[in-house]
Scaffold this active site. Structure first.
Site, PDB file in Angstrom:
ATOM      1  N   LYS A 112       0.824  -1.220   0.000  1.00  0.00           N
ATOM      2  CA  LYS A 112       0.000   0.000   0.000  1.00  0.00           C
ATOM      3  C   LYS A 112       0.856   1.268   0.000  1.00  0.00           C
ATOM      4  CE  LYS A 112      -3.773  -2.300   2.552  1.00  0.00           C
ATOM      5  NZ  LYS A 112      -4.476  -2.380   3.838  1.00  0.00           N
ATOM      6  N   ARG A 168     -15.571  -7.991   7.119  1.00  0.00           N
ATOM      7  CA  ARG A 168     -16.627  -7.194   6.476  1.00  0.00           C
ATOM      8  C   ARG A 168     -17.436  -8.093   5.558  1.00  0.00           C
ATOM      9  NH1 ARG A 168     -12.236  -2.822   4.760  1.00  0.00           N
ATOM     10  NH2 ARG A 168     -11.083  -4.784   4.753  1.00  0.00           N
TER      11      ARG A 168
HETATM   12  P1  ADP Z   1      -8.178  -1.566   5.096  1.00  0.00           P
HETATM   13  O1  ADP Z   1      -8.575  -2.885   4.504  1.00  0.00           O
HETATM   14  O2  ADP Z   1      -9.354  -0.686   5.419  1.00  0.00           O
HETATM   15  O3  ADP Z   1      -7.033  -0.859   4.427  1.00  0.00           O
HETATM   16  P2  ADP Z   1      -6.531  -2.279   7.428  1.00  0.00           P
HETATM   17  O4  ADP Z   1      -5.334  -2.942   6.875  1.00  0.00           O
HETATM   18  O5  ADP Z   1      -6.286  -1.051   8.200  1.00  0.00           O
HETATM   19  O6  ADP Z   1      -7.695  -1.956   6.484  1.00  0.00           O
HETATM   20  O7  ADP Z   1      -7.358  -3.334   8.262  1.00  0.00           O
HETATM   21  C1  ADP Z   1      -7.080  -3.806   9.531  1.00  0.00           C
HETATM   22  C2  ADP Z   1      -8.192  -4.730   9.940  1.00  0.00           C
HETATM   23  O8  ADP Z   1      -9.396  -3.989  10.083  1.00  0.00           O
HETATM   24  C3  ADP Z   1      -8.524  -5.860   8.972  1.00  0.00           C
HETATM   25  O9  ADP Z   1      -8.875  -7.001   9.712  1.00  0.00           O
HETATM   26  C4  ADP Z   1      -9.732  -5.350   8.230  1.00  0.00           C
HETATM   27  O10 ADP Z   1     -10.542  -6.408   7.768  1.00  0.00           O
HETATM   28  C5  ADP Z   1     -10.432  -4.601   9.346  1.00  0.00           C
HETATM   29  N1  ADP Z   1     -11.329  -3.574   8.839  1.00  0.00           N
HETATM   30  C6  ADP Z   1     -11.050  -2.568   7.988  1.00  0.00           C
HETATM   31  N2  ADP Z   1     -12.149  -1.836   7.729  1.00  0.00           N
HETATM   32  C7  ADP Z   1     -13.153  -2.400   8.452  1.00  0.00           C
HETATM   33  C8  ADP Z   1     -14.556  -2.140   8.593  1.00  0.00           C
HETATM   34  N3  ADP Z   1     -15.166  -1.183   7.912  1.00  0.00           N
HETATM   35  N4  ADP Z   1     -15.246  -2.923   9.413  1.00  0.00           N
HETATM   36  C9  ADP Z   1     -14.654  -3.938  10.057  1.00  0.00           C
HETATM   37  N5  ADP Z   1     -13.363  -4.274   9.959  1.00  0.00           N
HETATM   38  C10 ADP Z   1     -12.617  -3.510   9.164  1.00  0.00           C
END
Ligand code: ADP
Length: 173
Positions: free
Chosen positions: A40, A100
């Site tokens: 990313k 999700r």
């Molecule tokens: P993103 O996929 O948003 O870039 P991250 O790498 O920061 O997210 O994700 C960290 C964790 O948070 C992962 O387990 C991801 O599935 C979870 N996560 C991200 N967005 C959400 C959401 N809207 N609801 C629930 N879990 C989430």
């Protein structure tokens, strides 16, 4: 039990906050770790330190002050480290992930297996967010923002403010 919730959090969204609130109710100790994800890197919005600061502010705004105590830091950065190694280093018992829509399942399923193998049995506990956050992701927030859209309903107010301050300088590559 001590749990570790790791992610890129670039930026932290209301979906992440929903997971943090649920996990904080279940586990005696919760650590949030901001990990850099090389995949990313080209679309990064905030430095690890800025993301950390925004998570601290969001936790305070959401009534989660116990995670921000300076004597016992619970919001950490873990650059360039495998999450399971970091989990072992801080003595975490389990990893937390958010689930999700169905599309998360495949990759999360794979990660659970890898983390069990390389993390010597480290297990993962999943939480599901409220329905309104099912389709919310940091990347969608960055994309909407980059097109001039309003993201205030998707992120904590301090994050919205910090994003507005980058309005004239940030452009994804
Ligand atoms: P993103 O996929 O948003 O870039 P991250 O790498 O920061 O997210 O994700 C960290 C964790 O948070 C992962 O387990 C991801 O599935 C979870 N996560 C991200 N967005 C959400 C959401 N809207 N609801 C629930 N879990 C989430």
């Amino acid at each position: 039990m001590k749990a570790l919730y790791a992610g890129s959090f670039d930026p932290i969204t209301r979906g992440h906050m929903d997971i943090i609130k649920q996990a904080a109710l279940v586990f005696e100790e919760l650590v949030i770790a901001i990990a850099s994800n090389p995949r990313k890197a080209s679309t990064e919005m905030f430095s690890l330190e800025k993301r950390q600061q925004l998570i601290v502010q969001s936790c305070m705004a959401f009534g989660l002050e116990k995670l921000t105590s300076p004597g016992k830091p619970s919001i950490l950065t873990c650059p360039g480290k495998l999450v399971v190694d970091f989990a072992r280093q801080i003595g975490a018992d389990v990893l937390i992930r958010g689930l999700r829509a169905v599309s998360d399942f495949d990759i999360e399923f794979q990660m659970v297996q890898f983390n069990r193998k390389i993390g010597l049995g480290m297990n993962t506990v999943f939480f599901m967010p409220a329905e309104r956050y099912f389709y919310l992701s940091s990347s969608a927030v960055r994309e909407i923002f980059s097109m001039g859209g309003d993201v205030s309903e998707f992120v904590p107010a301090c994050v919205d403010e910090a994003m507005q301050q980058t309005r004239s300088t940030w452009k994804p590559q």
